[in-house]
Enzyme design. Structure first.
Site, PDB file in Angstrom:
ATOM      1  N   HIS A 324      34.014 117.306   0.666  1.00  0.00           N
ATOM      2  CA  HIS A 324      32.723 117.341  -0.037  1.00  0.00           C
ATOM      3  C   HIS A 324      32.302 115.917  -0.383  1.00  0.00           C
ATOM      4  O   HIS A 324      33.116 115.111  -0.832  1.00  0.00           O
ATOM      5  CB  HIS A 324      32.859 118.170  -1.326  1.00  0.00           C
ATOM      6  CG  HIS A 324      31.691 118.036  -2.252  1.00  0.00           C
ATOM      7  ND1 HIS A 324      31.742 117.309  -3.423  1.00  0.00           N
ATOM      8  CD2 HIS A 324      30.440 118.543  -2.173  1.00  0.00           C
ATOM      9  CE1 HIS A 324      30.570 117.379  -4.035  1.00  0.00           C
ATOM     10  NE2 HIS A 324      29.759 118.118  -3.301  1.00  0.00           N
ATOM     11  N   ASN A 325      31.009 115.605  -0.150  1.00  0.00           N
ATOM     12  CA  ASN A 325      30.495 114.257  -0.436  1.00  0.00           C
ATOM     13  C   ASN A 325      31.483 113.186   0.044  1.00  0.00           C
ATOM     14  O   ASN A 325      31.945 112.343  -0.721  1.00  0.00           O
ATOM     15  CB  ASN A 325      30.220 114.087  -1.934  1.00  0.00           C
ATOM     16  CG  ASN A 325      28.950 114.815  -2.361  1.00  0.00           C
ATOM     17  OD1 ASN A 325      28.245 115.404  -1.542  1.00  0.00           O
ATOM     18  ND2 ASN A 325      28.653 114.780  -3.645  1.00  0.00           N
ATOM     19  N   GLU A 354      30.828 115.709   5.122  1.00  0.00           N
ATOM     20  CA  GLU A 354      29.460 115.864   4.631  1.00  0.00           C
ATOM     21  C   GLU A 354      28.717 114.537   4.692  1.00  0.00           C
ATOM     22  O   GLU A 354      29.263 113.492   4.322  1.00  0.00           O
ATOM     23  CB  GLU A 354      29.469 116.397   3.199  1.00  0.00           C
ATOM     24  CG  GLU A 354      28.082 116.714   2.681  1.00  0.00           C
ATOM     25  CD  GLU A 354      28.104 117.402   1.327  1.00  0.00           C
ATOM     26  OE1 GLU A 354      27.032 117.858   0.886  1.00  0.00           O
ATOM     27  OE2 GLU A 354      29.183 117.482   0.704  1.00  0.00           O
ATOM     28  N   ASP A 356      25.039 113.129   3.338  1.00  0.00           N
ATOM     29  CA  ASP A 356      23.783 113.306   2.598  1.00  0.00           C
ATOM     30  C   ASP A 356      22.797 112.250   3.077  1.00  0.00           C
ATOM     31  O   ASP A 356      22.920 111.065   2.727  1.00  0.00           O
ATOM     32  CB  ASP A 356      24.022 113.157   1.097  1.00  0.00           C
ATOM     33  CG  ASP A 356      24.760 114.348   0.515  1.00  0.00           C
ATOM     34  OD1 ASP A 356      25.155 115.230   1.297  1.00  0.00           O
ATOM     35  OD2 ASP A 356      24.959 114.395  -0.709  1.00  0.00           O
ATOM     36  N   HIS A 369      24.388 109.635  -2.607  1.00  0.00           N
ATOM     37  CA  HIS A 369      24.214 110.799  -3.483  1.00  0.00           C
ATOM     38  C   HIS A 369      22.893 110.587  -4.194  1.00  0.00           C
ATOM     39  O   HIS A 369      22.803 109.839  -5.156  1.00  0.00           O
ATOM     40  CB  HIS A 369      25.374 110.887  -4.477  1.00  0.00           C
ATOM     41  CG  HIS A 369      25.502 112.237  -5.101  1.00  0.00           C
ATOM     42  ND1 HIS A 369      26.331 112.491  -6.154  1.00  0.00           N
ATOM     43  CD2 HIS A 369      24.899 113.419  -4.813  1.00  0.00           C
ATOM     44  CE1 HIS A 369      26.251 113.773  -6.485  1.00  0.00           C
ATOM     45  NE2 HIS A 369      25.393 114.345  -5.692  1.00  0.00           N
ATOM     46  N   GLU A 403      23.219 117.164   4.822  1.00  0.00           N
ATOM     47  CA  GLU A 403      22.312 117.542   3.737  1.00  0.00           C
ATOM     48  C   GLU A 403      21.107 116.644   3.910  1.00  0.00           C
ATOM     49  O   GLU A 403      21.101 115.483   3.514  1.00  0.00           O
ATOM     50  CB  GLU A 403      22.971 117.355   2.366  1.00  0.00           C
ATOM     51  CG  GLU A 403      22.132 117.923   1.243  1.00  0.00           C
ATOM     52  CD  GLU A 403      22.830 117.828  -0.101  1.00  0.00           C
ATOM     53  OE1 GLU A 403      22.147 117.426  -1.071  1.00  0.00           O
ATOM     54  OE2 GLU A 403      24.035 118.118  -0.180  1.00  0.00           O
TER      55      GLU A 403
END
Length: 1015
Positions: A324-325, A354, A356, A369, A403
């Protein structure tokens, strides 16, 4: 015996690395640190080591090396904007070795070669030997050899071994004087400042030193118990030990046959060096200890370290190692982003990462983020790093979870970069054999080998086709201004009574924010330029409300600033306005808005998947557990941490694995318990990042409830107990230690913070715990259960831990090597345990199973019955009406043997000798005829012989022992408290008496002075 497996952990070291080269050691900026270093690799591939004129020898442990490449690492630039770039002063002649004990705190070592080809050769050869995950599981004997080798390589400037280096190894348990005394006995230099020649410090001398300073009394006690206080163990005794103690009785007899004389003599021949012992079919104490510390006595089946599972099942049938992230190396707010994390995570075996994506300056997309004051990294740098490291640890597919917050123009740039950089690695089109149609299962990992898949929203096929044609015809401005938010796959509104209601949940508890519908916002915007203007104005207004002093202070935020930042933070959902070119790259991983299990079942689109916040996922498991498991049989689901985990902590993944969720995403930068479970679980099956789910979680005709407390259909519950006996080389400090044993699995199987040993003070070298067995009486689902053994200092600081899957665990006396918090191997620390595995038997059936397992102990033998009746009616009345059988003496011997043994077996013993004896005894008993009156037969049945051993096996005795131990412990604690209280009272009384005495003396002196004045 355990199934035979040839554990070939050693990778041949190339000749160029064994011979070495002369390289210059340099700093990151290119400045020279250590010229003309002779750099080599040892024959086992354990260490990279180097020496130079007038300097001490240095080593890097290969198990701690994560990456090797030419040039400098990606690091944040000094201007503070977080963009990464290569140091210009380093060229392609520099070999960069990246090492560390976690994913964040890394050390970079640089060597400069003579030319580019030499640097490439070193990188290629080092890559070949450093990613050897099997070497992390070598036996304790090889670990000792590894440590001896390290001491031999860490020489001083005179190329000799300092005595201080040796004393540091054993300083945690013994005083330096003891070490010096042993060195003197070995005729080696024994002064504090002395040094030992490398040729004199042989491995044999090191082992003599080890056994002299830290003797293994636990192993000697075990040998004495088996050999009955003799200096050898016979072949028959060893067969009994291997078949009854070291073997899991649940194993298949064909695949894992019992030891017999032939196989036991082969084992003795592998470890016994004294030919006279071999000729007598004996094994000596040193040979027996050598076996206990060998690869043949590993705690898990070593074939599990290879890819042993079926990799031709659909993707939905596997657990997938997920992050995650991935870009963050610290906190979720005000944290730093790093390209290096993608490299580290992929090399560690992660298969879902991931990204973003946000709009960046100069039409260069960035990863960060969003609006959480985290630093930025360049998207292109990230995918370059992914290309280089995607298939180092595993050939199985990598999933890029986008994302996507970018405008359409930069979405096109994202897609083009992926095409250009990844090339054939990128899966652009679905496989011909697995079309994107309802009812068609997902492809298997084998079908997708060395392929990269993108997870992103996709347009409806007709809309995508129409817009892509316009875009390719050159109508770019038209395509980029068209709003496609209402034309995304899987976003059609559906109403159903069976639909899972998520509408009332907060934004944090909804399915992944990327799935949120933003069409109401986009409908108000006529073009991309208008959207950008409004977005900039909104951001500016929002920043005005937040204190502007926070800008640029991400490294030094106060608690007040941080709380203000978090309270004003509003997550901006991912866009559903998708560029057709990016949409065309999406195939088997298409995220859709989750609308309910019944809707997903009705649609039957296997390539649709949904993401869930951990809170939402838990809610679904609580309310629709069986439906969630069935959903995960066909479609993928992804779980991610809730937004409140500002410190990048992790949730416990086990509950979601129990429900069959494939991509349980964790923060890899935080080496907490959750990450330890994750890394420990995915270490097996070749560390490939994919683990096959149990059969009942894959088959559509089977139903499974993750909250089940009774036996699962077709799965036999297990019984497990762990006795912690001792530890070895746990700490280099003289501290107290204790061991905790936990189990994680189904809620009914999970036992944590309940079992721990006593604290052994001031001994980190070889503490002996000899704890009572920690009992896990009923493990409902062994396939999902893992055992965690952790060693702590008395201050509760973690020393090391190990995660062991229960379905691959081996029974018996085993050495368990420990890992760091980040699951990196520790070179020396081990824990010696006795593990008992069996089939779970309910208490009410214990007696019947014991009788079936060992009938000769429960069927009264004819001779024993005769002896009992003689006491009642006299010798003449009990003469047998038939001639004594020649088997009588044999039967008596069989009974005596089992009475002496006194051990209860929960499963039938299948050795040929035992079966023969049992059959013979049964034949004799059926031949004998009743010759007593009925009332005497009743008395005879009541008066059975009772031995001390049989009494010890009763429940009453066990309860009494436990109660006695509890009372003794309580008395000890009470006595300790009373002792402390008495000591304090004594000290206070003593102090008061001293004070009173001093006052009296003072008064006496004053009285004498007054008398003198009067005189």
């Amino acid at each position: 015996m355990a199934k035979q497996f040839d554990f070939n952990w050693q990778i041949p070291v190339p000749k160029e690395l064994l011979c070495g080269d002369i390289l210059d050691r340099v700093e990151e900026d290119g400045s020279l640190i250590e010229p003309a270093c002779i750099v080599k690799v040892d024959e086992y591939g354990f260490f990279i080591y180097w020496t130079s004129e007038g300097r001490e020898g240095q080593v890097i442990e290969c198990s701690q090396i994560s990456d090797i490449r030419t040039g400098a690492p990606f690091k944040p630039s000094s201007n503070g904007n977080g963009n990464n770039s290569l140091s210009e002063s380093l060229d392609s002649r520099v070999v960069c070795i990246c090492s560390g004990l976690d994913f964040v705190n890394l050390t970079y070592t640089y060597f400069q070669a003579r030319d580019e080809s030499e640097a490439e050769r070193w990188c290629r050869n080092l890559h070949h030997i450093t990613h050897n995950y099997k070497a992390n599981n070598v036996c304790p004997a090889m670990q000792l050899k590894k440590h001896w080798l390290k001491l031999s390589l860490m020489v001083n400037s005179n190329h000799k071994i300092p005595v201080r280096s040796i004393t540091r190894t054993f300083a945690s348990g013994k005083a330096e004087k003891t070490v010096m005394k042993m060195l003197k006995q070995l005729k080696l230099p024994d002064g504090k400042n002395d040094e030992i020649a490398c040729e004199d410090f042989t491995f044999e001398n090191f082992m003599l030193l080890y056994h002299g300073i830290g003797p293994r009394q636990d192993l000697e006690d075990l040998f004495t118990e088996i050999s009955y206080h003799k200096n050898h163990i016979t072949a028959s005794q060893l067969i009994d030990f291997m078949n009854n103690v070291q073997r899991d009785p649940r194993l298949n007899e064909v695949i894992c046959p019992f030891y017999n004389r032939t196989s036991i003599m082969e084992l003795i021949g592998r470890y016994e060096t004294d030919q006279s012992f071999i000729d007598r079919e004996w094994i000596s104490k040193p040979a027996f200890i050598k076996y206990l510390m060998s690869d043949e006595n590993a705690p898990v089946f070593l074939d599990r370290l290879n890819i042993y599972q079926d990799m031709d099942q659909p993707l939905s049938h596997y657990y997938i190692n997920s992050s995650h992230n991935t870009y963050l190396i610290g906190r979720q707010f005000g944290g730093k982003s790093s390209v290096e994390m993608y490299r580290q995570v992929l090399i560690a075996g992660c298969r879902c990462i991931e990204l973003d994506c946000w709009d960046g300056a100069n039409n260069e997309p960035i990863i960060t983020h969003g609006k959480a004051m985290c630093t930025d990294i360049n998207f292109r740098d990230v995918i370059l790093a992914i290309k280089e490291t995607a298939f180092i640890a595993s050939d199985y597919p990598v999933i890029l979870s986008f994302e996507n917050h970018c405008m359409k123009h930069q979405q096109y740039i994202l897609a083009k970069y992926c095409e250009e950089v990844f090339g054939d690695m990128l899966l652009r089109e679905p496989l011909p054999s697995v079309p994107l149609k309802p009812g068609v299962p997902l492809p298997s990992p084998n079908q997708l080998k060395r392929k990269i898949l993108i997870k992103n929203k996709r347009l409806k096929q007709d809309v995508e086709r129409e817009q892509l044609e316009k875009f390719l015809r050159g109508e770019r401005s038209t395509v980029e201004t068209i709003d496609t938010s209402n034309n995304v796959e899987g976003e059609d509104p559906v109403t159903s009574e069976d639909n899972v209601n998520l509408a009332s949940a907060s934004s944090e508890d909804l399915a992944h924010p990327e799935e949120k519908d933003t069409s109401s916002i986009v409908d108000l915007i006529a073009s991309e330029s208008q959207f950008l203007q409004m977005k900039e104005k909104h951001d500016a207004d929002k920043e005005d409300k937040i204190n502007l002093k926070l800008v640029g202070k991400t490294d030094s935020l106060t608690t007040e600033d941080e709380s203000q930042l978090i309270s004003n933070y509003r997550y901006e959902s991912a866009t559903t306005n998708i560029h057709p070119y990016l949409s065309s790259l999406i195939n088997y991983i298409q995220p859709v808005k989750f609308q309910g299990f019944s809707i997903a079942e009705k649609r039957g689109v296997m390539h649709n998947m949904s993401s869930f916040n951990e809170n939402t996922g838990l809610g679904l498991i609580k309310s629709h557990a069986i439906e969630f498991v069935n959903y995960n049989k066909k479609q993928l689901s992804r779980i991610y941490p809730k937004g409140g985990r500002v410190e990048s902590s992790n949730y416990m993944p086990q509950i979601f694995w129990n429900a069959g969720c494939q991509m349980v995403s964790l923060n890899f930068q935080t080496p907490d318990l959750a990450m330890q479970l994750n890394q420990g679980k995915f270490e097996y099956n070749g560390n490939c990042g994919y683990l096959l789910k149990p059969e009942f979680m894959r088959r559509s005709d089977r139903e499974f409830n993750p909250f089940s407390e009774c036996s699962v259909d077709g799965v036999i519950p297990a019984h497990c107990s762990v006795q912690v006996i001792s530890g070895q080389f746990l700490s280099d400090k003289k501290v107290g230690t204790y061991v905790e044993v936990d189990m994680y699995g189904l809620p009914t199987d999970t036992i944590k913070k309940e079992y721990r040993t006593k604290v052994i003070p001031n001994n980190g070298l070889n503490p002996v715990y000899n704890s009572e067995p920690f009992l896990f009486r009923k493990v409902v689902l062994p396939d999902l259960a893992v055992l965690r053994i952790a060693v702590y200092e008395e201050s509760s600081k973690l020393i090391g831990q190990r995660i062991l899957p229960l379905d691959g665990l081996q029974a018996g006396y085993r050495h368990i090597s420990l890992r760091t918090e980040g699951n990196f191997p520790l070179s020396l620390p081990t824990v010696f345990c006795k593990i008992v595995l069996n089939t779970y038997i309910p208490e009410c059936y214990d007696e019947y199973v014991n009788k079936l397992a060992d009938p000769t102990r429960f069927l009264p033998a004819a001779n024993s019955r005769t002896d009992q009746i003689q006491v009642l009616v006299g010798e003449d009345a009990v003469t047998a009406p038939h001639d004594s059988s020649p088997h009588d003496s044999a039967d008596h011997k069989v009974e005596s043997k089992y009475q002496q043994n006194g051990k209860t077996k929960l499963t039938p013993s299948l050795s040929p000798t035992t079966n023969t004896d049992s059959q013979t005894l049964h034949t004799d008993l059926t031949k004998s005829k009743p010759f007593l009156p009925a009332h005497l037969m009743e008395v005879d049945d009541k008066l059975k012989s009772i031995s001390l051993e049989s009494l010890r096996l009763t429940k009453e005795y066990t309860k009494c022992c436990k109660q006695h131990a509890k009372e003794l412990d309580s008395l000890k604690k009470r006595q300790y408290k009373e002792k402390i209280f008495t000591q304090k009272a004594h000290c206070s009384n003593n102090t008061a008496a001293k004070t009173d005495l001093a006052n009296r003396k003072s008064l006496k002196r004053k009285g004498c002075v007054c008398c003198l004045h009067v005189i």
